[in-house]
Design a protein around this motif. Structure first.
Motif, PDB file in Angstrom:
ATOM      1  N   VAL A 208       7.714   5.137   3.814  1.00  0.00           N
ATOM      2  CA  VAL A 208       6.439   3.435   4.467  1.00  0.00           C
ATOM      3  C   VAL A 208       5.039   4.633   5.340  1.00  0.00           C
ATOM      4  N   VAL A 209       4.131   3.310   5.137  1.00  0.00           N
ATOM      5  CA  VAL A 209       2.658   3.614   4.815  1.00  0.00           C
ATOM      6  C   VAL A 209       1.915   2.925   6.054  1.00  0.00           C
ATOM      7  N   ILE A 210       1.659   3.290   6.788  1.00  0.00           N
ATOM      8  CA  ILE A 210       1.219   2.440   7.623  1.00  0.00           C
ATOM      9  C   ILE A 210      -0.445   3.211   8.139  1.00  0.00           C
ATOM     10  N   ALA A 211      -1.541   2.253   8.489  1.00  0.00           N
ATOM     11  CA  ALA A 211      -3.094   3.070   8.838  1.00  0.00           C
ATOM     12  C   ALA A 211      -3.701   1.368   9.678  1.00  0.00           C
ATOM     13  N   ASN A 212      -4.238   1.777  10.657  1.00  0.00           N
ATOM     14  CA  ASN A 212      -4.515   1.429  11.519  1.00  0.00           C
ATOM     15  C   ASN A 212      -6.310   1.328  12.225  1.00  0.00           C
ATOM     16  N   ILE A 213      -7.310   1.156  10.808  1.00  0.00           N
ATOM     17  CA  ILE A 213      -8.602   1.602  10.459  1.00  0.00           C
ATOM     18  C   ILE A 213      -9.647   0.604  10.093  1.00  0.00           C
ATOM     19  N   ALA A 215     -11.599  -2.185   8.414  1.00  0.00           N
ATOM     20  CA  ALA A 215     -11.788  -2.533   6.776  1.00  0.00           C
ATOM     21  C   ALA A 215     -12.299  -1.625   5.894  1.00  0.00           C
ATOM     22  N   ARG A 216     -13.381  -1.412   6.449  1.00  0.00           N
ATOM     23  CA  ARG A 216     -14.421  -0.482   5.374  1.00  0.00           C
ATOM     24  C   ARG A 216     -14.048   0.745   5.054  1.00  0.00           C
ATOM     25  N   THR A 217     -13.627   1.174   5.951  1.00  0.00           N
ATOM     26  CA  THR A 217     -12.794   3.001   5.383  1.00  0.00           C
ATOM     27  C   THR A 217     -11.307   2.243   4.695  1.00  0.00           C
ATOM     28  N   LEU A 218     -10.764   1.100   4.729  1.00  0.00           N
ATOM     29  CA  LEU A 218      -9.378   1.104   4.387  1.00  0.00           C
ATOM     30  C   LEU A 218      -9.529   0.408   3.153  1.00  0.00           C
ATOM     31  N   ARG A 219     -10.384   0.839   2.619  1.00  0.00           N
ATOM     32  CA  ARG A 219     -11.453  -0.341   1.338  1.00  0.00           C
ATOM     33  C   ARG A 219     -11.446   1.033  -0.139  1.00  0.00           C
ATOM     34  N   SER A 220     -12.008   2.223   1.646  1.00  0.00           N
ATOM     35  CA  SER A 220     -12.215   3.567   1.106  1.00  0.00           C
ATOM     36  C   SER A 220     -11.344   4.364   0.360  1.00  0.00           C
ATOM     37  N   LEU A 221     -10.069   4.354   1.135  1.00  0.00           N
ATOM     38  CA  LEU A 221      -9.129   4.724   1.423  1.00  0.00           C
ATOM     39  C   LEU A 221      -7.587   3.871  -0.144  1.00  0.00           C
ATOM     40  N   ALA A 222      -7.846   3.067  -0.543  1.00  0.00           N
ATOM     41  CA  ALA A 222      -6.987   2.724  -1.025  1.00  0.00           C
ATOM     42  C   ALA A 222      -6.050   3.493  -2.273  1.00  0.00           C
ATOM     43  N   SER A 223      -7.453   3.460  -3.258  1.00  0.00           N
ATOM     44  CA  SER A 223      -6.569   4.784  -4.499  1.00  0.00           C
ATOM     45  C   SER A 223      -6.038   5.683  -4.002  1.00  0.00           C
ATOM     46  N   GLU A 224      -6.198   6.418  -2.757  1.00  0.00           N
ATOM     47  CA  GLU A 224      -5.491   7.752  -2.713  1.00  0.00           C
ATOM     48  C   GLU A 224      -4.010   7.119  -1.678  1.00  0.00           C
ATOM     49  N   LEU A 235       3.745  -0.903   3.057  1.00  0.00           N
ATOM     50  CA  LEU A 235       2.425  -0.116   3.076  1.00  0.00           C
ATOM     51  C   LEU A 235       2.076  -1.244   4.179  1.00  0.00           C
ATOM     52  N   GLY A 236       1.778  -1.173   5.395  1.00  0.00           N
ATOM     53  CA  GLY A 236       0.760  -1.280   6.776  1.00  0.00           C
ATOM     54  C   GLY A 236      -0.828  -0.857   6.865  1.00  0.00           C
ATOM     55  N   LEU A 237      -1.282  -2.600   6.870  1.00  0.00           N
ATOM     56  CA  LEU A 237      -2.520  -2.428   6.828  1.00  0.00           C
ATOM     57  C   LEU A 237      -3.003  -2.919   8.712  1.00  0.00           C
ATOM     58  N   THR A 238      -3.709  -2.385   9.016  1.00  0.00           N
ATOM     59  CA  THR A 238      -4.556  -3.416  10.276  1.00  0.00           C
ATOM     60  C   THR A 238      -5.589  -2.601  10.524  1.00  0.00           C
ATOM     61  N   ALA A 266      -4.941 -12.887  17.999  1.00  0.00           N
ATOM     62  CA  ALA A 266      -6.074 -12.114  18.698  1.00  0.00           C
ATOM     63  C   ALA A 266      -7.451 -11.681  17.545  1.00  0.00           C
ATOM     64  N   GLY A 267      -7.158 -12.464  16.488  1.00  0.00           N
ATOM     65  CA  GLY A 267      -8.188 -12.434  14.979  1.00  0.00           C
ATOM     66  C   GLY A 267      -8.263 -11.609  14.453  1.00  0.00           C
ATOM     67  N   TRP A 268      -7.015 -10.236  15.007  1.00  0.00           N
ATOM     68  CA  TRP A 268      -7.048  -9.263  13.952  1.00  0.00           C
ATOM     69  C   TRP A 268      -5.690  -9.344  13.243  1.00  0.00           C
ATOM     70  N   CYS A 269      -5.817  -8.775  12.236  1.00  0.00           N
ATOM     71  CA  CYS A 269      -4.368  -9.417  11.261  1.00  0.00           C
ATOM     72  C   CYS A 269      -3.626  -7.623  10.919  1.00  0.00           C
ATOM     73  N   LEU A 270      -2.510  -8.102  10.619  1.00  0.00           N
ATOM     74  CA  LEU A 270      -2.075  -6.833   9.835  1.00  0.00           C
ATOM     75  C   LEU A 270      -1.773  -7.466   8.710  1.00  0.00           C
ATOM     76  N   LEU A 271      -1.589  -6.298   7.349  1.00  0.00           N
ATOM     77  CA  LEU A 271      -1.677  -6.126   6.197  1.00  0.00           C
ATOM     78  C   LEU A 271      -0.306  -5.547   5.421  1.00  0.00           C
ATOM     79  N   SER A 272       0.607  -6.768   5.119  1.00  0.00           N
ATOM     80  CA  SER A 272       1.894  -5.815   4.425  1.00  0.00           C
ATOM     81  C   SER A 272       2.178  -5.898   2.909  1.00  0.00           C
ATOM     82  N   ALA A 273       2.322  -4.887   2.553  1.00  0.00           N
ATOM     83  CA  ALA A 273       2.488  -4.918   1.131  1.00  0.00           C
ATOM     84  C   ALA A 273       4.264  -4.148   0.282  1.00  0.00           C
TER      85      ALA A 273
END
Ligand SMILES: C[S@@+](CC[C@H](N)C(=O)[O-])C[C@H]1O[C@@H](n2cnc3c(N)ncnc32)[C@H](O)[C@@H]1O
Length: 275
Positions: A208-213, A215-224, A235-238, A266-273
């Motif tokens: 299980v990997v969760i990251a609450n950072i 959008a720009r940082t998440l995109r840059s960390l995608a492959s790592e 994978l949870g991304l918010t 409240a306009g913020w999202c969590l993506l689950s993959a």
């Protein structure tokens, strides 16, 4: 000394601006109304961090297209103490309450104690709440990685729900120290560990990997991030806004992730993959 970043915005943008300041990594927000505008004051422990977070805020505010005036000041630790003293307990999920204090002699089950520090993650942000609920459903028996761990709150929630082990990484050294203190405070230091390690330096993969950072940082960390996720792992991304879901999702789809429909608050999202 605490470095303070002050932002003046129109009244109608104040709520979004404070969320973005928190999300850029600032802690300790105070608000002062001056007619039709609001001055938000946010703190950081060291000047280099303030610059990095200030840039992150400025990029996010530009994406939202609202005007603001921003400047930096240095103040004594009195300001930090007054912010910290104002922190209140927060019911993070139906079963976990965050208490921003040293534990009392008799601890209540479900209470997690967080030493007040200039770090993100006292339960004040919708993304922390969404991430905690998402983790609670997946942590049992799993190896959990929390990327951008702040106070360590998400690792503690995972440990509470029976995670095998939770490791948090954060680029902010003072946040890692605060999370390590908090682990000891809650008797979770065997189960929850924290470091400033780069993702590629971590030796194992995680179910299980969760990251609450942001959008720009998440995109840059995608492959790592994907490289640390065990096959079949969750994978949870918010930390992203509704309008940023597509760009973040695309970056991770190209690394083999399949996404469920987003969850928002409240306009913020969590993506689950899953990978
Ligand atoms: C929004 S806070 C999340 C804190 C906590 N996990 C929560 O959910 O409340 C984001 C954290 O990510 C950290 N951060 C920012 N960029 C990072 C990066 N590239 N790698 C690791 N941590 C990062 C910040 O220092 C901050 O503590």
């Amino acid at each position: 000394l605490t470095t303070l970043f002050k932002v003046r915005v129109e009244d109608k943008h104040a709520e979004r601006a404070s969320e973005l300041l928190f999300h850029a990594g600032f802690a300790g927000l105070s608000e002062e109304s001056t007619g039709a505008s609001v001055t938000l004051t946010a703190g950081a422990e060291d000047k280099a961090e303030t610059e990095r977070m200030r840039n992150a805020f400025e990029r996010a505010a530009a994406e939202h297209g609202f005007p603001f005036e921003g400047w930096t000041e240095e103040l004594s630790d009195d300001w930090k103490l007054s912010w910290i003293e104002a922190l209140e307990p927060v019911q993070l999920t139906p079963t976990v309450r965050l208490v921003p204090r040293e534990p009392p002699a008799t601890r209540l089950p479900g209470d997690l104690y967080l030493k007040p520090a200039l770090a993100f993650g006292y339960g004040e942000h919708p993304t922390t709440r969404m991430a905690a609920s998402w983790l609670q459903e997946r942590a049992l028996g799993r190896r959990v990685l929390d990327v951008g761990s702040g106070t360590g709150v998400l690792c503690f929630v995972a440990a509470h729900k029976g995670a095998h082990h939770a490791h948090g990484v954060d680029i902010d050294g003072p946040s890692v120290l605060a999370a390590q203190d908090n682990a000891r405070l809650n008797g979770l230091d065997q189960l929850c560990t924290f470091s400033t390690a780069q993702l590629e330096a971590l030796s194992c993969d995680f179910e299980v990997v969760i990251a609450n950072i942001d959008a720009r940082t998440l995109r840059s960390l995608a492959s790592e991030l994907c490289a640390r996720l065990a096959p079949g792992g969750s994978l949870g991304l918010t930390g992203l806004l509704e309008e940023q879901t597509q760009e973040v999702q695309s970056a991770f789809e190209s690394c083999g992730c399949r996404f469920a429909p987003p969850i928002s608050e409240a306009g913020w999202c969590l993506l689950s993959a899953q990978r």
